[in-house]
Design a protein around this motif. Structure first.
Motif, PDB file in Angstrom:
ATOM      1  N   ARG A  11      37.438  38.013  48.711  1.00 19.32           N
ATOM      2  CA  ARG A  11      36.938  40.078  48.839  1.00 19.32           C
ATOM      3  C   ARG A  11      36.697  40.716  49.600  1.00 19.32           C
ATOM      4  NH1 ARG A  11      35.538  38.186  43.846  1.00 19.32           N
ATOM      5  NH2 ARG A  11      33.029  38.043  44.619  1.00 19.32           N
ATOM      6  N   LYS A  12      35.536  39.489  50.843  1.00 21.46           N
ATOM      7  CA  LYS A  12      34.751  40.399  51.819  1.00 21.46           C
ATOM      8  C   LYS A  12      35.843  39.582  52.871  1.00 21.46           C
ATOM      9  CE  LYS A  12      31.177  38.892  55.164  1.00 21.46           C
ATOM     10  NZ  LYS A  12      30.183  37.458  54.843  1.00 21.46           N
ATOM     11  N   HIS A  13      36.994  39.840  52.295  1.00 26.32           N
ATOM     12  CA  HIS A  13      37.918  39.638  54.058  1.00 26.32           C
ATOM     13  C   HIS A  13      38.890  40.695  53.660  1.00 26.32           C
ATOM     14  CE1 HIS A  13      34.893  37.485  56.295  1.00 26.32           C
ATOM     15  NE2 HIS A  13      35.361  36.666  55.858  1.00 26.32           N
ATOM     16  N   GLY A  14      39.397  40.234  52.184  1.00 22.18           N
ATOM     17  CA  GLY A  14      40.429  41.624  52.188  1.00 22.18           C
ATOM     18  C   GLY A  14      41.966  41.369  51.759  1.00 22.18           C
ATOM     19  N   TYR A  15      41.208  40.075  51.090  1.00 22.33           N
ATOM     20  CA  TYR A  15      42.758  39.084  50.615  1.00 22.33           C
ATOM     21  C   TYR A  15      42.811  38.726  48.758  1.00 22.33           C
ATOM     22  CZ  TYR A  15      43.034  38.475  55.533  1.00 22.33           C
ATOM     23  OH  TYR A  15      43.404  38.633  56.824  1.00 22.33           O
ATOM     24  N   ARG A  16      43.457  38.228  48.628  1.00 20.05           N
ATOM     25  CA  ARG A  16      44.852  37.380  47.503  1.00 20.05           C
ATOM     26  C   ARG A  16      45.094  36.537  47.423  1.00 20.05           C
ATOM     27  NH1 ARG A  16      44.276  41.678  42.745  1.00 20.05           N
ATOM     28  NH2 ARG A  16      42.202  43.251  43.427  1.00 20.05           N
ATOM     29  N   ALA A  17      44.703  35.240  46.586  1.00 12.93           N
ATOM     30  CA  ALA A  17      45.010  34.060  46.968  1.00 12.93           C
ATOM     31  C   ALA A  17      46.664  33.589  45.930  1.00 12.93           C
ATOM     32  CB  ALA A  17      44.145  33.058  46.697  1.00 12.93           C
ATOM     33  N   ALA A  18      47.643  33.446  45.883  1.00  9.93           N
ATOM     34  CA  ALA A  18      48.538  33.333  45.122  1.00  9.93           C
ATOM     35  C   ALA A  18      47.960  32.012  45.274  1.00  9.93           C
ATOM     36  CB  ALA A  18      49.385  33.524  45.884  1.00  9.93           C
ATOM     37  N   GLY A  19      47.678  30.496  45.250  1.00  8.20           N
ATOM     38  CA  GLY A  19      47.591  29.040  44.781  1.00  8.20           C
ATOM     39  C   GLY A  19      46.299  29.025  44.436  1.00  8.20           C
ATOM     40  N   ILE A  20      46.168  27.740  44.215  1.00 12.18           N
ATOM     41  CA  ILE A  20      45.383  27.028  43.916  1.00 12.18           C
ATOM     42  C   ILE A  20      44.969  25.340  43.963  1.00 12.18           C
ATOM     43  CG2 ILE A  20      45.077  27.499  41.337  1.00 12.18           C
ATOM     44  CD1 ILE A  20      42.020  28.214  43.139  1.00 12.18           C
ATOM     45  N   ARG A  21      44.169  25.364  44.959  1.00 15.27           N
ATOM     46  CA  ARG A  21      44.182  24.050  44.674  1.00 15.27           C
ATOM     47  C   ARG A  21      43.021  23.899  44.335  1.00 15.27           C
ATOM     48  NH1 ARG A  21      44.676  23.813  50.140  1.00 15.27           N
ATOM     49  NH2 ARG A  21      46.757  23.567  49.391  1.00 15.27           N
ATOM     50  N   VAL A  22      42.627  22.416  43.398  1.00 11.48           N
ATOM     51  CA  VAL A  22      41.587  21.107  43.157  1.00 11.48           C
ATOM     52  C   VAL A  22      41.742  20.272  43.647  1.00 11.48           C
ATOM     53  CG1 VAL A  22      39.983  19.943  40.646  1.00 11.48           C
ATOM     54  CG2 VAL A  22      41.532  22.423  40.821  1.00 11.48           C
ATOM     55  N   LYS A  23      39.970  19.527  44.631  1.00 16.78           N
ATOM     56  CA  LYS A  23      40.322  18.270  45.304  1.00 16.78           C
ATOM     57  C   LYS A  23      38.489  17.696  45.055  1.00 16.78           C
ATOM     58  CE  LYS A  23      39.412  18.857  49.466  1.00 16.78           C
ATOM     59  NZ  LYS A  23      38.736  18.653  51.013  1.00 16.78           N
ATOM     60  N   LEU A  24      38.943  16.485  44.441  1.00 16.80           N
ATOM     61  CA  LEU A  24      38.127  15.725  44.362  1.00 16.80           C
ATOM     62  C   LEU A  24      38.033  13.497  44.575  1.00 16.80           C
ATOM     63  CD1 LEU A  24      38.744  15.628  39.412  1.00 16.80           C
ATOM     64  CD2 LEU A  24      36.790  16.993  41.153  1.00 16.80           C
ATOM     65  N   LYS A  25      36.731  13.659  45.300  1.00 21.75           N
ATOM     66  CA  LYS A  25      36.731  12.567  45.827  1.00 21.75           C
ATOM     67  C   LYS A  25      36.286  11.625  44.516  1.00 21.75           C
ATOM     68  CE  LYS A  25      35.711  12.971  50.199  1.00 21.75           C
ATOM     69  NZ  LYS A  25      35.345  12.961  51.324  1.00 21.75           N
ATOM     70  N   THR A  26      36.783  10.225  44.543  1.00 19.85           N
ATOM     71  CA  THR A  26      35.756   9.229  43.850  1.00 19.85           C
ATOM     72  C   THR A  26      34.852   8.701  44.203  1.00 19.85           C
ATOM     73  OG1 THR A  26      37.072   7.002  44.871  1.00 19.85           O
ATOM     74  CG2 THR A  26      38.551   8.661  42.727  1.00 19.85           C
TER      75      THR A  26
END
Length: 389
Positions: free
Chosen positions: A275-290
């Motif tokens: 929101r601060k930079h005026g963008y929206r996202a069309a994709g989401i990524r989840v990262k988990l490190k064991t």
């Protein structure tokens, strides 16, 4: 005479097409890209699957009920990204002014290139040939004097389409189309427009300007589009490819219940930065490190671009069944990708209910103001609090 020439190029069923190209045994068969888990969703459906009613963002369970003989393929995002870079390089062979919208579509400003490539139709045909010859994949192309009309045109004759709309034919092209073709009208917006007696783009174009103005900025936006007006230029210096937030934990965790609060905090951070930079996202990524420092990621496209924390968080939760959450994790992260400018988002016209993205966005914006004034920890969601404290 064309004052400017804009092409919109959109790869046809991109992820599925890449799999069919790389695995010839899939050619001609219905292919679904996505997770096979109970809560998985369809990322892309091949054109062979679509006559059965299958589409993107549908639950995989429902899709397999509709098309039980479909082949389900887990997405290979690294491979799709590799091919996307090839495709975008081909686009840049035609014009230095290329605006990628996602991994599989872009605008090209071809103004002044008639001496090199011929008419707008010849430009589109040459672009299609180049993509097919160099990648083995099919792209649909729309050509017009504005971004909006070019994007509508590219979608009308998919797959393998080429639709050219000369400036003198814009109104004749747009006006018979249903209102859902207006950039910014979703299902609920379409329903509300229908209740106003507005069934086609032509109906919106013929509104009295004062009535359009009474619908607010979105009404003026739709009125302008319906009359073929779209002043936006092709923008080559788009946002960074992703915005992410991750946290290395003080103690290892396991299980979905333990992961969720960290994802929510990350979603809040990412959404605030969008929101601060005026963008929206069309994709989401989840990262988990064991705990053994093995990195695992899963990602998906969103139905509509968003900068709302809860929407990002809910999308991230749909990816968790694709991880082995019985393992212990030392890092949890979330990233938003395929960023689009705020002004180019598709509005959900008249969307009602407290769960709408716009309602959530107003709440998030209020939280932004509090955090800016008093600090990031001044106000937190109850779901972020440690239940053991």
């Amino acid at each position: 005479m064309w004052p400017q020439i804009i092409l919109h190029a959109d790869m046809d069923a991109f992820f599925a097409a890449v799999e069919q190209r790389d695995r010839p045994e899939l050619k001609g068969r219905p292919v679904l890209i996505g997770s096979t888990s109970r809560r998985g969703v369809v990322t892309t459906a091949s054109y062979e699957a679509r006559p059965f009613g299958v589409g993107s963002a549908m639950s995989m369970m429902k899709a397999r009920e509709l098309c039980p003989h479909a082949v389900v393929v887990r997405p290979r995002m690294a491979r799709y990204s590799e091919i996307s870079h090839q495709v975008m390089d081909i686009f840049r062979d035609f014009s230095p002014r290329v605006e990628p919208l996602s991994v599989d579509e872009a605008f090209l400003d071809m103004t002044g290139a008639e001496g090199l490539f011929g008419s707008p139709r010849e430009m589109g045909a040459a672009l299609k040939r180049a993509v097919l010859e160099q990648t083995g994949l099919v792209v649909s192309v729309g050509a017009a004097t504005t971004k909006y009309v070019a994007k509508v045109a590219s979608d009308l004759e998919k797959p393998d389409g080429l639709v050219v709309v000369p400036p003198e034919e814009v109104e004749a092209f747009l006006h018979p189309l249903p209102v859902r073709r207006l950039w910014g009208v979703g299902p609920k917006g379409e329903e509300r427009l229908h209740k106003l007696g507005l069934m086609t783009i032509g109906d919106v174009a013929r509104l009295e300007p004062s009535l359009a103005a009474s619908m607010g900025s979105l009404g003026a936006h739709l009125f302008a589009l319906a009359n073929g007006r779209d002043p936006r230029a092709v923008v080559t210096n788009r946002a960074s490819k992703s915005v992410g937030s991750e946290r290395t934990l003080g103690e290892d965790i396991s299980g979905e219940a333990a992961v969720r609060p960290h994802l929510l905090r990350a979603a809040d951070d990412v959404a605030q930065r969008l929101r601060k930079h005026g963008y929206r996202a069309a994709g989401i990524r989840v990262k988990l490190k064991t705990a053994q420092f093995e990195l695992h990621t899963r990602q998906r496209r969103l139905v509509e671009p968003t900068d709302v924390a809860k929407s990002l968080y809910e999308a991230a939760l749909t990816l968790l069944p694709e991880f082995d959450l019985s393992r212990r994790f030392r890092l949890v992260g979330l990233a938003a990708f395929d960023l689009v400018e705020e002004e180019s988002r598709q509005f959900e016209l008249f969307k009602a209910g407290v769960q709408s993205d716009e309602h959530r966005r107003r709440l998030d914006t209020a939280l932004d103001a509090v955090h800016d004034r008093f600090g990031g920890l001044s106000l937190r969601r109850a779901s972020e609090l440690d239940p053991e404290r």
